[in-house]
Design an enzyme around this catalytic site. Structure first.
Site, short mmCIF file in Angstrom:
data_model
loop_
_atom_site.label_atom_id
_atom_site.label_comp_id
_atom_site.label_asym_id
_atom_site.label_seq_id
_atom_site.Cartn_x
_atom_site.Cartn_y
_atom_site.Cartn_z
CD GLN A 136 -12.40 1.26 5.92
OE1 GLN A 136 -13.30 1.81 5.64
NE2 GLN A 136 -11.20 1.04 5.28
NE ARG A 192 -3.99 -0.25 1.95
CZ ARG A 192 -4.87 0.51 2.72
NH1 ARG A 192 -4.78 0.10 4.16
NH2 ARG A 192 -5.86 1.32 2.53
CG ASP A 228 -3.41 6.30 6.56
OD1 ASP A 228 -4.26 6.93 6.89
OD2 ASP A 228 -3.46 4.99 6.41
O1 MRU Z 1 -7.61 1.76 4.29
P1 MRU Z 1 -7.57 1.75 5.73
O2 MRU Z 1 -8.65 1.01 6.55
O3 MRU Z 1 -5.95 1.09 6.24
O4 MRU Z 1 -7.45 3.32 6.25
C1 MRU Z 1 -7.24 3.62 7.55
C2 MRU Z 1 -7.24 4.97 7.87
O5 MRU Z 1 -7.33 5.80 7.13
C3 MRU Z 1 -7.00 5.18 9.51
O6 MRU Z 1 -7.64 6.38 9.92
C4 MRU Z 1 -5.35 5.60 9.36
O7 MRU Z 1 -4.56 4.51 9.08
C5 MRU Z 1 -4.92 5.70 11.03
S1 MRU Z 1 -4.91 4.37 11.90
C6 MRU Z 1 -4.63 4.62 13.55
#
Ligand code: MRU
Length: 352
Positions: free
Chosen positions: A200, A93, A241
């Protein structure tokens, strides 16, 4: 905290990466034991393990278990195989900087022990992976401690996506102050955006908070503005992220709209970020690579029946960038960072 499970860990015999398969939550608690680079890549890519800190920890443990496998199978070019596995896992990713950060840390450990016998290299990689795992728990705990005073007097917060314990090893980032408040007998209601398209918020955040006994109310993403306007939200806390050097940051798609609404209605907007998520090499949000994902996540994935015509063009970025100007403060593991972010993010990086 209840729910005796770990999001990501090293197996008791130290041979496998163990994750809870988040694609099956909240319906089923299934644990997967992974040990090849292909299995680990697939688990990260398809969000079986997800959330910036959790994929960093998974990569670190994953690189160690791959190394062990190469050693036990007497692979010819042991060190080159480890580097190749690390790069492959790191490419699963693109947006969360924690993944690259953990991979680089493991590669650095390898190169600093290069030429030593294989057992010594393995010991060093194991210590590095376990260190990243432990630090993640410590960082989340500190984010909770720094964030808790900001919530004094708040009875409700809104969050987007899942930046909870399922996105880290324990406590999460955005949820850490809420878990700590709960441990201290203070319950803050969490309004949780469902977070289209991968849900999520609905599948993970509302699950983990209700599992821990924290009051939670689920809402569709397009209801957040109305909840704010109606005075239901005292503060917003989200995870992230990648934070650029100027304070622009990437988080789950939809975050920037939440930030804009919060600004409009005068609600503080906090971003929880371990320092491993701050990327001083990225000048501003324009330079952050945004992952694009398959169209069927929007049209098919969570529905008994397709919701759109076959072949329709779909725009499906996994993340968006929120301007630094919309952020009240970053809650890091070394303290709360207020504007001007270009200066103060630099300062917090230096804290020991
Ligand atoms: O695509 P994901 O589910 O990995 O995205 C996660 C997020 O955007 C979270 O808010 C981010 O990774 C922070 S996690 C502490």
């Amino acid at each position: 905290m209840s729910g005796g499970f770990e999001t990501v860990s090293l197996s008791a015999d130290k041979k496998e990466l163990v994750i809870i398969d988040q694609t099956l939550l909240p319906g089923k608690r299934v644990f997967l034991s992974l040990k090849t680079k292909e299995e680990i890549f697939e688990a990260i890519r398809s969000l079986r393990v997800r959330g910036a800190p959790a994929i960093g920890v998974a990569a670190a443990i994953g690189i160690y278990v791959c190394s062990l496998d190469y050693y036990q199978n007497a692979r010819d070019d042991f060190e080159a195989e480890i580097i190749a596995a690390a790069d492959y896992i790191g490419s699963a990713r693109p947006t969360a900087v924690n993944l690259r950060w953990a991979v680089e840390r493991m590669k650095h450990t390898l190169t600093s022990h290069s030429g030593e016998n294989a057992e010594m290299v393995l010991d060093a990689l194991l210590a590095a992976a376990e260190g990243i795992y432990r630090e993640d728990i410590e960082c989340s705990r500190r984010i909770g401690e720094y964030g808790l005073p900001l919530l004094r007097g708040c009875s409700s917060v809104l969050t987007h996506c899942n930046a909870g314990r399922l996105a880290a090893v324990k406590y999460g980032t955005a949820t850490a102050p809420i878990y700590l408040a709960h441990e201290n007998g203070i319950d803050i209601r969490v309004y949780c955006d469902e977070t289209r398209p991968l849900m999520q918020g609905a599948r993970l955040t509302s699950f983990e908070l209700s599992d821990a006994g924290i009051p939670v109310t689920l809402l569709c993403d397009n209801m957040a503005g109305s909840a704010m306007r109606n005075g239901m939200i005292d503060a917003v806390i989200v995870g992230c992220d990648r934070v650029a050097a100027n304070g622009d940051f990437a988080n789950k798609i939809g975050t920037s709209m939440v930030a804009l609404c919060a600004r409009e209605y005068g609600i503080p907007f906090y971003v929880a970020a371990p320092r491993s998520t701050i990327d001083m090499d990225t000048e501003n949000g324009k330079q952050i690579i945004i992952e694009q994902r398959d169209s069927d996540e929007v049209t098919d994935m969570w529905f008994a029946q397709r919701t759109a015509p076959k072949g329709i063009d779909v725009y499906n970025p996994a993340f968006d960038v929120t301007d630094a100007s919309l952020v009240t403060a970053f809650i890091t593991d070394a303290g709360v960072v207020y504007p001007p972010f270009s200066e103060n993010l630099l300062v917090v990086q230096e804290v020991k």
